[in-house]
Scaffold this motif. Structure first.
Motif, mmCIF file in Angstrom:
data_model
loop_
_atom_site.group_PDB
_atom_site.id
_atom_site.type_symbol
_atom_site.label_atom_id
_atom_site.label_comp_id
_atom_site.label_asym_id
_atom_site.label_seq_id
_atom_site.Cartn_x
_atom_site.Cartn_y
_atom_site.Cartn_z
ATOM 1 N N TRP A 1 9.506 -1.643 2.458
ATOM 2 C CA TRP A 1 9.550 -0.345 1.797
ATOM 3 C C TRP A 1 9.133 -0.461 0.334
ATOM 4 O O TRP A 1 9.311 -1.503 -0.297
ATOM 5 N N ARG A 2 8.571 0.630 -0.189
ATOM 6 C CA ARG A 2 8.446 0.786 -1.635
ATOM 7 C C ARG A 2 9.762 1.343 -2.159
ATOM 8 O O ARG A 2 10.360 2.227 -1.524
ATOM 9 N N THR B 1 0.829 -1.193 0.000
ATOM 10 C CA THR B 1 0.000 0.000 0.000
ATOM 11 C C THR B 1 0.863 1.242 0.000
ATOM 12 O O THR B 1 2.032 1.214 0.375
ATOM 13 N N PRO B 2 0.279 2.388 -0.422
ATOM 14 C CA PRO B 2 1.031 3.636 -0.432
ATOM 15 C C PRO B 2 1.520 4.064 0.939
ATOM 16 O O PRO B 2 2.345 4.953 1.041
ATOM 17 N N SER B 3 0.975 3.474 2.015
ATOM 18 C CA SER B 3 1.413 3.850 3.357
ATOM 19 C C SER B 3 2.810 3.326 3.668
ATOM 20 O O SER B 3 3.428 3.761 4.642
ATOM 21 N N ASN B 4 3.318 2.390 2.881
ATOM 22 C CA ASN B 4 4.669 1.909 3.099
ATOM 23 C C ASN B 4 5.659 3.045 2.854
ATOM 24 O O ASN B 4 5.497 3.833 1.923
ATOM 25 N N PRO B 5 6.714 3.127 3.652
ATOM 26 C CA PRO B 5 7.720 4.162 3.401
ATOM 27 C C PRO B 5 8.326 3.987 2.013
ATOM 28 O O PRO B 5 8.428 2.872 1.492
ATOM 29 N N HIS B 6 8.726 5.104 1.418
ATOM 30 C CA HIS B 6 9.156 5.119 0.018
ATOM 31 C C HIS B 6 10.611 5.558 -0.068
ATOM 32 O O HIS B 6 10.990 6.622 0.427
ATOM 33 N N LEU B 7 11.429 4.730 -0.698
ATOM 34 C CA LEU B 7 12.845 5.020 -0.938
ATOM 35 C C LEU B 7 13.073 5.215 -2.427
ATOM 36 O O LEU B 7 12.651 4.381 -3.236
ATOM 37 N N ILE B 8 13.747 6.288 -2.784
ATOM 38 C CA ILE B 8 14.219 6.467 -4.157
ATOM 39 C C ILE B 8 15.714 6.195 -4.176
ATOM 40 O O ILE B 8 16.482 6.819 -3.417
ATOM 41 N N ILE B 9 16.120 5.255 -5.012
ATOM 42 C CA ILE B 9 17.533 4.941 -5.197
ATOM 43 C C ILE B 9 17.958 5.508 -6.544
ATOM 44 O O ILE B 9 17.339 5.220 -7.572
ATOM 45 N N ALA B 10 19.004 6.325 -6.538
ATOM 46 C CA ALA B 10 19.524 6.903 -7.774
ATOM 47 C C ALA B 10 20.891 6.289 -8.055
ATOM 48 O O ALA B 10 21.765 6.296 -7.176
ATOM 49 N N LEU C 1 20.860 -2.981 -1.997
ATOM 50 C CA LEU C 1 20.071 -2.220 -1.036
ATOM 51 C C LEU C 1 18.580 -2.378 -1.313
ATOM 52 O O LEU C 1 17.786 -2.532 -0.374
ATOM 53 N N SER C 2 18.204 -2.379 -2.580
ATOM 54 C CA SER C 2 16.774 -2.526 -2.905
ATOM 55 C C SER C 2 16.229 -3.846 -2.391
ATOM 56 O O SER C 2 15.092 -3.911 -1.899
ATOM 57 N N GLU C 3 17.029 -4.910 -2.455
ATOM 58 C CA GLU C 3 16.574 -6.216 -1.979
ATOM 59 C C GLU C 3 16.265 -6.183 -0.486
ATOM 60 O O GLU C 3 15.251 -6.727 -0.027
ATOM 61 N N VAL C 4 17.151 -5.525 0.277
ATOM 62 C CA VAL C 4 16.947 -5.449 1.722
ATOM 63 C C VAL C 4 15.743 -4.577 2.060
ATOM 64 O O VAL C 4 14.913 -4.932 2.920
ATOM 65 N N MET C 5 15.620 -3.434 1.388
ATOM 66 C CA MET C 5 14.523 -2.513 1.708
ATOM 67 C C MET C 5 13.163 -3.114 1.356
ATOM 68 O O MET C 5 12.179 -2.899 2.073
ATOM 69 N N LEU C 6 13.091 -3.865 0.272
ATOM 70 C CA LEU C 6 11.831 -4.544 -0.059
ATOM 71 C C LEU C 6 11.452 -5.533 1.031
ATOM 72 O O LEU C 6 10.284 -5.631 1.425
ATOM 73 N N ARG C 7 12.448 -6.272 1.549
ATOM 74 C CA ARG C 7 12.168 -7.226 2.627
ATOM 75 C C ARG C 7 11.687 -6.511 3.884
ATOM 76 O O ARG C 7 10.936 -7.081 4.679
ATOM 77 N N ARG C 8 12.112 -5.278 4.066
ATOM 78 C CA ARG C 8 11.710 -4.510 5.246
ATOM 79 C C ARG C 8 10.390 -3.773 5.025
ATOM 80 O O ARG C 8 9.990 -2.976 5.874
ATOM 81 N N SER D 1 14.321 -6.727 -8.514
ATOM 82 C CA SER D 1 12.989 -7.297 -8.330
ATOM 83 C C SER D 1 11.975 -6.530 -9.175
ATOM 84 O O SER D 1 12.100 -5.317 -9.393
ATOM 85 N N HIS D 2 10.951 -7.247 -9.638
ATOM 86 C CA HIS D 2 9.876 -6.593 -10.382
ATOM 87 C C HIS D 2 9.111 -5.605 -9.500
ATOM 88 O O HIS D 2 8.372 -4.758 -10.018
ATOM 89 N N ALA D 3 9.276 -5.718 -8.183
ATOM 90 C CA ALA D 3 8.603 -4.790 -7.275
ATOM 91 C C ALA D 3 9.249 -3.410 -7.264
ATOM 92 O O ALA D 3 8.671 -2.463 -6.739
ATOM 93 N N VAL D 4 10.457 -3.298 -7.838
ATOM 94 C CA VAL D 4 11.139 -2.007 -7.896
ATOM 95 C C VAL D 4 10.645 -1.236 -9.115
ATOM 96 O O VAL D 4 10.724 -1.719 -10.242
ATOM 97 N N GLY D 5 10.135 -0.037 -8.876
ATOM 98 C CA GLY D 5 9.741 0.819 -9.986
ATOM 99 C C GLY D 5 10.973 1.436 -10.621
ATOM 100 O O GLY D 5 11.847 1.947 -9.919
#
Length: 367
Positions: free
Chosen positions: A34-35, A2-11, A25-32, A52-56
């Motif tokens: 985060w969007r 859901t949008p209520s999950n904290p959101h991280l932008i990785i550049a 880092l994206s793998e760990v944050m998804l497990r925790r 992951s396909h979950a990463v936009g």
């Protein structure tokens, strides 16, 4: 999710050296929970297969002043400004919790937008010397995380040592048992990163040809080579009767690293991290054209603990490389000690350390 999950932008910029730790880092944050959104350019998008396909994935307008002709360099600032404007407008709307930059010109829009919108922002420098873009932002971020320690930082800037995050596929092989060299088939793995691999294509087959016949006969070589070098490297090994796989890119690099008796590599930060987390003896040949000779700084950690031999490009010859290969592969006890020393220098929990800093920044930003 859901949008209520904290959101991280990785550049992250468009090389494996930037993208692999970003992926970790994206793998760990998804497990925790985060969007995660990845901000990169078209070049970086080529490395997103492992995410992951979950990463936009968001492609931004960016440019570099380091490549292209006069016209491209004249257009570069306008492309960068356009990217910053677009990223800033999106950041006002989305209000991400944290932005993390891993370096490279494609990170400029997201990093600048984070600074302009007062979004909590951190950069991660993989190398022992800051890259151009990270140097630009080092005084404008909340945290500077360092993959190589010590890292040369601008005066007044303090860094936090996290190590360089490695992908889950590498962690699965962390500390894999090492089979020392002997009178049996041995694996020699050769790779050169995304830049400057031609010298390895030129030198390694010639060095292998100079090895004693008995040692050479036990070798099984896997070598990454650029497409334009593929045919001649393949032919060079065929001529001396050595079994070799020559490819532009190995997608199963963690497996190959874990099975290797010896690695010959450039000293990119991600390469050094993978070698140390899995724990393998190495001959490192820093890329001489790397900014501020940062690959030599990357290699120093493994050299200092006797886990690797470093040969500068200016001193690299087939005879010298052959001698280094022979020394390691004919001394099993010393090779095993090198493998254990490499393992001692690894930071397998680097991604977790970085994730903890992300969450700490988010808490401070929300306070």
């Amino acid at each position: 999710m859901t949008p209520s999950n904290p959101h991280l932008i990785i550049a992250a910029g468009g090389t494996g050296g930037h993208m692999f730790p970003a992926q970790a880092l994206s793998e760990v944050m998804l497990r925790r929970g985060w969007r995660v959104t990845l901000s990169t350019d078209a070049r970086g998008a080529r490395y997103t297969d492992g995410f992951s396909h979950a990463v936009g994935v968001r492609q931004v307008a960016s440019a570099t002043f380091a490549r292209g002709g006069v016209a491209a360099r004249l257009v570069a600032p306008f492309r960068i400004l356009g990217g910053i404007l677009g990223a800033t407008l999106r950041m006002w709307r989305e209000k991400p919790d944290v932005v993390v930059g891993f370096g490279g010109y494609p990170t400029i829009p997201a990093m600048a937008a984070a600074w302009l919108t007062r979004t909590p922002v951190m950069l991660h420098e993989q190398n022992g010397i800051l890259g151009r873009v990270n140097r630009l932002f080092a005084r404008r971020v909340d945290v500077v995380a360092c993959g190589t320690w010590p890292t040369v930082l601008p005066e007044g800037v303090e860094g936090v040592h996290t190590g360089n995050p490695v992908r889950a596929a590498v962690l699965e092989r962390a500390g894999a048992p090492y089979m020392p060299p002997g009178d049996w088939p041995m694996s020699l793995l050769v790779f050169g990163g995304s830049q400057g691999a031609r010298i390895l294509a030129d030198c390694v087959p010639e060095a292998v040809a100079r090895l004693p016949e008995g040692l050479r006969g036990h070798l099984r070589i896997a070598q990454q080579a650029r497409p334009e070098d593929h045919a001649r490297v393949t032919e060079a090994y065929r001529r001396i009767g050595v079994r070799a796989e020559v490819e532009p890119f190995f997608r199963d690099m963690p497996r190959r690293l874990s099975e290797a008796q010896l690695v010959i590599s450039r000293a990119g930060a991600s390469s050094v991290a993978d070698i140390s987390v899995i724990g393998r003896p190495a001959i490192l040949i820093p890329y001489a054209a790397a900014t501020a000779n940062h690959q030599a700084a990357n290699a120093a950690g493994l050299v200092d603990v006797n886990a690797a031999v470093m040969i500068s490009e200016s001193r690299l010859t087939p005879d010298g490389l052959a001698q280094a290969i022979e020394t390691i592969l004919t001394e099993p006890a010393a090779a095993d000690a090198m493998a254990q020393s490499a393992l001692s220098a690894g930071v397998p929990d680097a991604a977790e350390r970085l994730a903890a800093l992300v969450e700490e920044l988010a808490r401070k930003g929300a306070a």
